[in-house]
Design a protein around this motif. Structure first.
Motif, PDB file in Angstrom:
ATOM      1  N   PHE A 120      88.140  49.296  26.076  1.00  0.00           N
ATOM      2  CA  PHE A 120      86.847  48.957  25.474  1.00  0.00           C
ATOM      3  C   PHE A 120      86.980  47.712  24.608  1.00  0.00           C
ATOM      4  O   PHE A 120      86.220  46.761  24.732  1.00  0.00           O
ATOM      5  CB  PHE A 120      86.341  50.131  24.643  1.00  0.00           C
ATOM      6  CG  PHE A 120      85.009  49.866  24.014  1.00  0.00           C
ATOM      7  CD1 PHE A 120      83.839  50.080  24.718  1.00  0.00           C
ATOM      8  CD2 PHE A 120      84.922  49.371  22.725  1.00  0.00           C
ATOM      9  CE1 PHE A 120      82.615  49.814  24.146  1.00  0.00           C
ATOM     10  CE2 PHE A 120      83.707  49.107  22.147  1.00  0.00           C
ATOM     11  CZ  PHE A 120      82.541  49.337  22.857  1.00  0.00           C
TER      12      PHE A 120
ATOM     13  N   ARG B  46      85.646  44.701  26.840  1.00  0.00           N
ATOM     14  CA  ARG B  46      84.200  44.672  26.585  1.00  0.00           C
ATOM     15  C   ARG B  46      83.876  44.106  25.211  1.00  0.00           C
ATOM     16  O   ARG B  46      83.098  43.167  25.083  1.00  0.00           O
ATOM     17  CB  ARG B  46      83.612  46.076  26.743  1.00  0.00           C
ATOM     18  CG  ARG B  46      83.567  46.519  28.186  1.00  0.00           C
ATOM     19  CD  ARG B  46      83.089  47.951  28.311  1.00  0.00           C
ATOM     20  NE  ARG B  46      81.755  48.154  27.744  1.00  0.00           N
ATOM     21  CZ  ARG B  46      81.232  49.366  27.557  1.00  0.00           C
ATOM     22  NH1 ARG B  46      81.924  50.447  27.852  1.00  0.00           N
ATOM     23  NH2 ARG B  46      80.017  49.493  27.046  1.00  0.00           N
ATOM     24  N   ASN B  47      84.538  44.658  24.191  1.00  0.00           N
ATOM     25  CA  ASN B  47      84.091  44.266  22.849  1.00  0.00           C
ATOM     26  C   ASN B  47      84.435  42.817  22.537  1.00  0.00           C
ATOM     27  O   ASN B  47      83.607  42.078  22.020  1.00  0.00           O
ATOM     28  CB  ASN B  47      84.713  45.190  21.805  1.00  0.00           C
ATOM     29  CG  ASN B  47      84.067  44.991  20.456  1.00  0.00           C
ATOM     30  OD1 ASN B  47      82.865  44.762  20.381  1.00  0.00           O
ATOM     31  ND2 ASN B  47      84.860  45.019  19.411  1.00  0.00           N
TER      32      ASN B  47
ATOM     33  N   GLY C 182      81.214  41.388  22.932  1.00  0.00           N
ATOM     34  CA  GLY C 182      80.700  42.164  21.796  1.00  0.00           C
ATOM     35  C   GLY C 182      80.015  41.304  20.756  1.00  0.00           C
ATOM     36  O   GLY C 182      79.642  40.153  20.995  1.00  0.00           O
ATOM     37  N   HIS C 183      79.892  41.888  19.572  1.00  0.00           N
ATOM     38  CA  HIS C 183      79.184  41.234  18.470  1.00  0.00           C
ATOM     39  C   HIS C 183      79.834  39.898  18.120  1.00  0.00           C
ATOM     40  O   HIS C 183      79.168  38.959  17.709  1.00  0.00           O
ATOM     41  CB  HIS C 183      79.210  42.155  17.252  1.00  0.00           C
ATOM     42  CG  HIS C 183      78.420  41.645  16.089  1.00  0.00           C
ATOM     43  ND1 HIS C 183      77.038  41.610  16.089  1.00  0.00           N
ATOM     44  CD2 HIS C 183      78.800  41.142  14.902  1.00  0.00           C
ATOM     45  CE1 HIS C 183      76.612  41.109  14.945  1.00  0.00           C
ATOM     46  NE2 HIS C 183      77.657  40.819  14.200  1.00  0.00           N
TER      47      HIS C 183
ATOM     48  N   ARG D 292      85.237  48.217  16.028  1.00  0.00           N
ATOM     49  CA  ARG D 292      84.900  49.132  17.129  1.00  0.00           C
ATOM     50  C   ARG D 292      86.113  49.989  17.434  1.00  0.00           C
ATOM     51  O   ARG D 292      86.858  49.682  18.356  1.00  0.00           O
ATOM     52  CB  ARG D 292      84.505  48.333  18.373  1.00  0.00           C
ATOM     53  CG  ARG D 292      83.213  47.554  18.228  1.00  0.00           C
ATOM     54  CD  ARG D 292      82.006  48.442  18.429  1.00  0.00           C
ATOM     55  NE  ARG D 292      80.747  47.710  18.321  1.00  0.00           N
ATOM     56  CZ  ARG D 292      80.077  47.544  17.174  1.00  0.00           C
ATOM     57  NH1 ARG D 292      80.547  48.009  16.049  1.00  0.00           N
ATOM     58  NH2 ARG D 292      78.919  46.899  17.160  1.00  0.00           N
TER      59      ARG D 292
END
Lengths: 480, 173, 973
Positions: free
Chosen positions: A337, A341-342, A346-347, A403
């Motif tokens: 993750f 993804r992050n 991500g943010h 995260r």
């Protein structure tokens, strides 16, 4: 190649013409040429030092403010309990690696072009480590108890907990600082003696006399000196590698996805040297211009430094590629993750892609020799890399914390003006110290250069025809 | 050296020639003052006592560091920390290594100073004017009068060998 | 596993995929420290007010009787416990309050009290803090100038001019002695007493009158119910509902073994409530449509042919003829389920629903023969419940006719809470003499001539009656810290006894009322906290089927368009608790919102109107407008904008100042609970401080969830996540005791009572909105809430998350100074004094249950609030970590006691604060080394698992997986 290495200094097409080593008619001339900046008046200096002093003052004001009020002034939260402070720490300590790397490791490999820049790099190392040293203390909730990390017999009878990586850090950083100082200072001894003997005023003569500890250049001293200096280099080499390895342990021993990784030590060391070289260039190129040192720090130096940047840049890039792969291959959902993804989407995706651009893409420009040998271009690249390396540390630390395992505790981090001010403050404090160093210390190793000049002259005598430049040899040095 | 004859040479080659001649004549207590290390007379780097001292310091430092960790966490005040063993050998390595490095370099540095007879801010040779160029572009040879073969005449010999001038360091016995 | 199979989706805040929270929060840290500190002070309640609190270090003047065999005199450092009673909305709840050297510090439930059964909710526990609120008014004033009680009495008891009378507007009360005083006052002839409160149960009473012709209170027994249908009734957590209900409901959800039967909970509601989160089948509809569903239910039930009561046939025909509703299919399935469990079902209606719905619920229960088995009826404990005295129209009319010579408001804040169309402020101005009794500086208090500070219930004697009629005495724990009066004293003054003490009034009443020797009665009442038996059941009130038929047949006016739903807030209720820092900082059980209320809209509604969380909207109801933030919450019915009342109180220098939006400003008496409304997006953004920003479990096995069928098929489905993971190092030699905790996710409703309990017990600091917004809330125990499935009808799971006290604690080995270590009894101990604040432990804690003192929160507390602190728990300094200790102070207390008495600590002797107050008993704590303890036995359950088991942390806090009981028929289609 080591034999040919000094000759590369001949391989020089710059308008500056022949390097000073050969242009200087005599040792005396060479000496004075190299000492000149020390005696000269620098019109710009008061402004520069004033500005950086002001910046440092701001730094200490904000640090005091934080100490009094609490680190709540920063953007940190739960889960992102570490952010700017630790990012700055890792970044600065990383920068501090180039100095010793250049002076120690390149010395062992007998890469002679190092000679003109090593003192420079060493000084940079010291001051960078000083900046880094500020943060482990400042980031504590109760900085006034920082000494509890040191084993001392206390009322409580409690000791530090050595299974944690933080005490390792304390020892590693202090050791690194001490060894760097000693290494730097012992290298300075002969040159301080020169400065003493060339000093225009009595006061300076006494000052440098004190610092030189009465160095006489006597045969026995030289014998001891060169052996111990070499051994220092030998010790410093594994030390350099160990320090950032320890720093990487601060993250690697945690089980946080994105931190808990065995490739961290080499990853961090590579990154450290990467940013270190960038910083050397950032300092060297302006100095070279200001003090007209283009015949001491020649284009070959730039060229070789550029190559080193490219090499370390690729090592870093490789780890960037490896991390997501390991995450994917390791099948750990949390790891996947964060990595897959992050970080990229991500943010803080912007930070991630900035890192990729700065550290992997921009540096590829250095394949072009014209850029490697153009001070301006190299300077720009170095700056980009520096930004990239800082952002990389930020990304590593924050995107992992922000995260983690339980989505319920996920939160983002926003720095406050205090965070930014402290970062900027350390930069100007660093420059402040470095300017002082330039002002009072012989920042080009004199006796080593003389020895090297001697070598070249003799070699010339021996093989008169090799006055033609040896481009191969020229590059040979760089590959060390 | 503290007393004897000092001869100033203009170049490294001259110094080396004189050095070899003196050696042939059997002078034992001869030294040189040069701006940089002259390999041809310094010879290859040799293992000095300082190195052994540094090695010892490294070993002691490493053992000391490890021992301290063990004493703190496993002996003096053992605590159940995350179910990890008191004597966590692996975790103790980094500090052991760092303290080895620290010990050996600190000890080494001071050992070197002592071996070099430093710090010594005032030395007879500094009395000779023009000697300050010994760190810049002049090469000096010094023949100690404690040398069994020493006689004042050596000064003339040195001049013959191309010395620019000779100076008497310390009064004759 | 069910939850994991569901398609996971992220919360509305997470639109950008992983994009974290929408919008950044304001930088609290950007303020200079004094501003920050002022902020904190404001949060904690303005300036320190020691004047009044000086007396509180002394014990109460009258000797009051300790709960259990405590030494009569206060012994330093030994806490004494006293039984007392708190009333909310007229319903009494018995509690036991812990007192340290005369300072009440902690309220816990009274096991002997039928409404409490040992549990307490958020309000009851937090009310202790209100006692020390530095902003409490301290003296009697007239037009803002200090005045005397005597002056007030003479002013108010002056004979009224002809045609005018003295009106009293009190809050609904169940207190027998107050009721008696009201009767006495009325005997004067020129006094009219009204009762009103914004969150009254008038609809329920009217519904009862509608169905039975008289007012009775249903006494639901959820432990007898196989099928429960909630018509917008939040019976698990709403204010003033007895915790006995949650306890009984949970009894049928335990599933100690697959053989156990499990009740099924249907919930029909407009917004997501705590009860809704616990539902097995949930139908989100607009509040105004609940009635349709109720009728459909009745139709479905009657269609299945039940009973032959007179008039029932008419009702059947009427309901059959009622227009079809889109929810007929759903209602039909539920009806079949209810029918299948005749006599063991329950249909309950919520206070927010009109009387008709209550009547329908009563009718369905009766039709199914539930009445008498799973529901019985009794008289309402509230004085004159459902009678004219509860109708505000009478007072308003009297004012408009200028018949009100003087108005005395006893408690409450009508100017602020009354429906906008009451125009209370204007009407108040018409009254020559006005007086207000209030515990806080209220808008009413400012509007009235006279103001009298009201005594906190821990400062005054009183009594109360539980939902089932059980009376109990309220004894004070501390001498009044202010020059205040109780409502009873004011009434007594009106009745001609201005000098009466609160104790005198209560004693006099009970002397007359009590049977047998008064002294014995008094003693037992005070010691046990129960002053008599419950009221007898009302013998079977019969449903008037004719009326039901009329209701069922009435054409429901189906109006389209948005609807606003008002509800009493889970934290500030009707606004009376808005100055309580503990409650303001408590995350809302459903939305996790702190320090604000918001217009709650469902994802569909939000998308349709292009709204996102933190947007600002104008909520327009009947031409009145209030500006409020938007919070998108899954599960809120489409076309519903729900907003909690009790925020946006405009009284300066109070904690509540500037917090949230005032929904009362648009609330209309014609639509007290729901109303037509419009939303208009306004400019700007309103930062919201949520304690949980990410709403999806990301498909991670954090809360295990299974259907009961699957559980019966695989009773040990959770077990693999409990197996001891392999470790390089062996386990540590276990000490005598090994503490551990199990939390039954089947019983946990997420009501958050445990969070307040933990806050009170462990001196957990309050950090304010900016603190929370920055992610620095300090709660040692939080309740995680995850959504899965379709955003409109999400499956909700809650999970109390506290320190897991891992065997192989990741936090410990990274601490450089041995500040967090393991005890021989398995506790993960935090040594505050040794902590230097590296925060490495928090980084390495997979559960992120560690909290950090970013500022000097404890020291910045107003002095008076410090009196509420528990002296047994260290106050943490700035820069240190803190976290759940399993209430180590309670463990130590028990161990010391046991050691003194030379015996081992008995099972159940150590009760953690969260466990003690949990209404459903979801939390069990004890010695896991001893196989015979309750906690050990609870851990034999096949649902036992460890969160993040794969990390090998071997937590001691373990969970029992959630089992849900959906209706297969509905699942099918």
């Amino acid at each position: 190649m080591s034999a040919a290495a000094p000759l590369e200094l001949l391989a020089e097409e710059e308008t500056g013409g022949e390097p000073v080593l050969l242009r200087a008619g005599s040792d005396a001339e060479l000496t004075d040429r190299l000492l000149a900046p020390l005696w000269a008046r620098w019109a710009w200096f008061p402004y520069a030092i004033g500005a950086t002093a002001l910046g440092s003052a701001v730094l200490f004001a904000v640090v005091g403010y934080t100490m009094v009020t609490g680190i709540g002034l920063w953007g940190n939260n739960i889960p992102v309990a570490w952010a700017f402070a630790i990012t700055n720490f890792v970044w600065w300590i990383g920068i501090g690696h180039a100095g010793t790397f250049i002076s120690a490791i390149l010395l062992l490999f007998e890469v002679h072009w190092r000679t003109s820049i090593n003192r420079f790099a060493e000084a940079m190392t010291l001051f960078a480590v000083v900046q880094a040293g500020l943060f482990p203390i400042l980031h504590l909730g109760r900085p006034w108890f920082a000494y509890w990390l040191i084993p001392y017999p206390s009322e409580m009878g409690v000791w530090p907990q050595f299974r944690s990586a933080l005490p390792w850090d304390v020892v590693a950083v202090t050791t690194y600082l001490t060894v760097s100082v000693l290494f730097w200072y012992s290298g300075l001894l002969p040159d301080l003696a020169v400065a003493r003997d060339r000093a225009p005023t009595r006061l300076r003569r006494q000052a440098y006399g004190l610092l030189a500890l009465g160095w006489r250049g006597e045969l026995g001293q030289w014998r001891q000196f060169r052996v111990v200096y070499a051994v220092f280099a030998g010790i410093a080499t594994p030390l350099v590698l160990s320090v950032h390895t320890n720093v990487s342990f601060d993250f690697a021993i945690a089980q946080l996805p994105g931190w808990h990784s065995t490739i961290f030590p080499p990853y961090f060391v590579a990154g450290a040297i990467y940013s270190g070289f960038a910083m050397v260039l950032q300092l060297m190129i302006p100095a070279r211009r200001i003090f007209r040192l283009d015949d001491v720090i020649t284009k070959n130096h730039l060229d070789n430094m550029g190559k080193m940047l490219l090499v370390t840049g690729w090592v870093v890039t490789y780890t960037y590629m490896l991390e997501p792969f390991l995450a994917w291959y390791g099948h750990d959902p949390f790891e996947r993750f964060v990595m897959l993804r992050n970080r990229p989407f991500g943010h803080y995706a912007a930070v991630y892609w900035l890192v990729v651009f700065c550290n992997c893409v921009a540096v590829q420009a250095l394949w072009v020799r014209r850029l490697r040998t153009s001070p301006a271009g190299l300077f720009v690249v170095a700056c980009i890399v520096q930004v990239g390396m800082w952002s990389e540390r930020f990304m590593l630390i924050v995107t992992s914390l922000q995260r983690d395992f339980l989505p319920s505790s996920w939160r983002n981090y926003t720095p406050t003006w205090v965070d930014w001010t402290i970062l900027g403050g350390t930069i100007s404090f660093f420059l402040f110290l470095f300017l002082l160093f330039l002002r009072v210390m012989p920042f080009i190793p004199i006796s080593e250069l003389k020895e090297m000049r001697r070598e070249i002259v003799r070699r010339r005598a021996v093989e008169a025809e090799t006055v033609v430049r040896l481009p191969l040899a020229g590059r040979g040095g760089g590959r060390a | 050296m503290h007393s004897g004859i000092l001869a100033e040479f203009p170049s490294e080659d001259a110094l080396v020639r004189a050095w070899e001649e003196l050696a042939r004549e059997g002078y034992a207590r001869v030294t040189s003052f040069t701006p940089y290390v002259v390999r041809r007379i310094a010879g290859p780097p040799a293992t000095t006592a300082v190195l052994w001292i540094m090695l010892a310091a490294a070993l002691l430092g490493g053992a000391g560091g490890y021992g301290l960790e063990w004493w703190c966490n496993a002996w003096s005040y053992p605590l159940d920390v995350g179910g990890r063993p008191f004597h966590a050998a692996v975790a103790f390595i980094p500090i052991a290594f760092e303290s080895a490095v620290l010990a050996s370099s600190v000890v080494g540095f001071f050992a070197m100073l002592i071996a070099c007879g430093l710090p010594r801010l005032s030395h007879p040779v500094f009395e000779i004017d023009g000697f300050e160029r010994a760190t810049v572009d002049r090469f000096w040879i010094g023949v100690d009068d404690a040398d069994p073969r020493f006689e004042e005449g050596v000064a003339d010999a040195l001049l013959r060998m191309g010395a620019l001038r000779c100076e008497r360091l310390g009064g004759p016995r | 596993m069910g939850a994991m199979a569901d398609p996971m989706w992220r919360g509305p805040n997470e639109r950008a995929g992983l994009g974290g929270a929408r919008g950044e929060f304001p930088d609290g840290a950007d303020l200079p420290p004094e501003v920050t500190r002022r902020g904190l002070l404001q949060i904690l309640g303005a300036s320190a007010a020691l004047a009044g609190t000086a007396g509180c270090s002394r014990g109460p003047p009258e000797d009051i009787v300790p709960y259990v065999n405590q030494p009569p005199e206060v012994r330093p450092s030994i806490a004494s416990r006293y039984a007392t009673t708190m009333s909310l909305g007229g319903y009494g709840i018995g509690m036991i309050v812990e007192s340290h050297e005369g300072r009440p510090t902690k309220a816990e439930g009274n096991p002997r009290h039928p409404a409490s059964l040992g549990a307490l909710g958020t309000f009851e526990q937090a009310s202790v803090l209100s006692l020390y609120d530095p902003a409490r008014p301290k003296e009697i004033t007239f037009r803002g100038e200090p005045a005397t009680w005597e002056a007030f009495v003479s002013a108010i008891t002056a004979p009224q001019p002809p045609g005018k009378r003295l009106h009293v507007l009190a809050e609904p009360t169940g207190s027998p002695h107050v009721a008696d005083l009201v009767r006495r006052v009325r005997r004067r002839g020129d006094v009219v007493v009204h009762f009103w409160t914004p969150a009254a149960r008038t609809n329920a009473w009217a519904g009862s009158r509608l169905a039975f012709g008289r007012v009775v209170e249903p006494r639901w027994d959820f432990s007898k119910a196989d099928v429960v249908v909630s018509l917008d009734a939040d019976f698990l957590a709403a204010a003033a509902t007895p915790f006995a209900w949650a306890r009984a409901w949970a009894a049928r959800r335990r599933m100690a073994s697959p053989a156990d039967t499990m009740s099924r909970l249907y919930v029909v509601e407009p917004r997501l409530s705590v009860t809704g989160m616990a539902a097995d089948e949930r139908l989100a509809v607009q509040a105004r449509r609940v009635r349709e569903v109720a009728i459909a239910l009745l139709r479905g039930v009657l269609a299945l042919g039940v009973g032959e009561q007179p008039g029932l046939e008419a009702a059947r025909r009427a309901s059959a003829s009622a227009p079809p509703s889109p929810h007929d299919a759903w209602a039909g399935a539920v009806a079949r389920d209810l029918y299948a469990h005749r006599g063991a079902g329950l249909v309950v209606a919520g206070d927010g629903q009109p009387p008709e719905v209550h009547a329908l619920a009563h009718a369905i229960n009766e039709a199914l023969g539930n009445a008498g088995s799973s529901v019985s009826y009794g008289p309402s404990p509230v004085f004159e419940a459902g009678e004219d005295s509860h109708d505000p129209a009478l007072l308003l009319g009297a004012i408009d006719r200028d018949e009100v010579g003087a108005l005395v408001v006893l408690g409450g804040d009508p100017v602020y809470t009354a429906p906008a169309d009451f125009e209370m402020e204007r009407r108040l101005a018409r009254v020559p003499t006005t007086a207000c009794l209030g515990g806080r500086t209220t808008r009413t208090g400012q509007a009235c001539g006279w103001f009298l500070p009201e005594l906190h219930f821990l400062e005054a004697w009183g009594d109360g009656v539980a939902f089932d009629g059980t009376p109990s005495i309220a004894q004070p724990l501390i001498r009044p810290m202010i020059e205040g009066k109780s409502a009873a004293q004011v009434l007594a003054a009106l009745a001609g006894a201005p000098g009466a003490t609160t104790r005198g009034l209560v004693e006099d009443y009970w002397r007359a009322a009590a049977t047998g020797a008064f002294e014995d009665f008094w003693q037992t009442a005070l010691v046990s906290g129960v002053a008599g038996p419950p009221a007898p059941h009302a013998d079977g009130p019969a449903v008037g089927w004719a009326d039901v038929a009329r209701i069922a047949s009435r054409e429901p006016e189906v109006r389209a368009g948005l609807e606003v739903v008002y509800f009493a807030d889970a934290k500030v209720h009707d606004g009376r608790f808005a100055d309580n820092g503990w409650l303001q900082e408590l995350p809302d059980p459903v939305t996790k919102l702190t320090w604000d209320n918001a217009v709650l809209v469902g994802p569909a509604t939000a998308a349709a109107r292009k709204l996102e969380s933190s947007d600002v909207v104008d909520l327009i109801v009947r031409g009145r407008t209030v500006r409020a933030p938007v919070l998108v919450v899954p599960g809120v019915a489409e076309g519903v904008a729900a907003i909690a009342v009790g925020y946006g109180q405009g009284v300066a220098d109070r904690v509540s100042y500037g917090v949230g939006a005032d929904a009362y400003r648009v609330r209309d008496s014609r639509g007290l609970w729901f109303d037509d409304a419009e939303l208009a997006k306004a400019a700007g953004s309103w930062p919201l401080a949520l304690t949980q920003e990410h709403w999806s479990m990301e498909g991670r096995p954090i809360v295990l969830r299974e259907t009961v069928a699957a559980y019966r098929a695989r009773p040990d489905f959770a077990r693999p996540r409990d197996a001891r993971s392999p470790s390089l190092y062996g386990l540590w030699p276990a000490g005598v005791r090994q503490w551990g905790m199990s939390i039954d996710l089947n019983a946990c409703t997420g009501c958050s009572a445990c969070v307040v309990a933990c806050t009170a017990e462990n001196n957990v600091p309050v950090v304010g909105k900016i603190g929370v917004a920055r992610g620095r809330e300090m709660h040692w125990l939080r309740i995680d809430r995850y959504f899965s499935g379709a955003p409109e009808a999400p499956a909700v799971v809650v999970q109390p998350m506290l320190c897991q006290h891992c065997e192989k604690a990741p936090c410990e080995y990274v601490c450089p100074v041995n500040a967090t270590v393991h005890s021989s009894e398995g506790l993960n101990e935090m040594v505050y004094n040794r902590c230097v604040g590296t925060r490495f432990c928090s980084n390495n804690c997979p559960y992120k249950v560690r909290r950090f003192n970013f500022f000097n929160y404890a020291a910045d507390k107003p002095a008076s609030l410090r009196l509420a602190m528990n002296p047994d728990v260290t106050v943490r300094a700035r820069g240190v970590m803190e976290k759940c200790t399993y209430c180590v102070q309670r463990i130590e207390e028990a161990e010391i006691r046991a050691r003194r008495e030379g015996r081992p600590v008995a099972d159940g002797e150590v009760v953690t604060a969260c466990q003690a107050t949990c209404p459903t008993g979801a939390i069990v704590f004890g010695d896991i080394a001893d196989r015979s303890t309750r906690v050990s036995r609870s851990m034999e359950n096949g649902r036992l698992y460890q969160v993040l088991h794969e990390l090998g942390t071997q937590p001691r806090t373990r969970y029992l997986a959630r089992v849900v009981n959906p209706n297969p028929e509905l699942a099918a289609g």
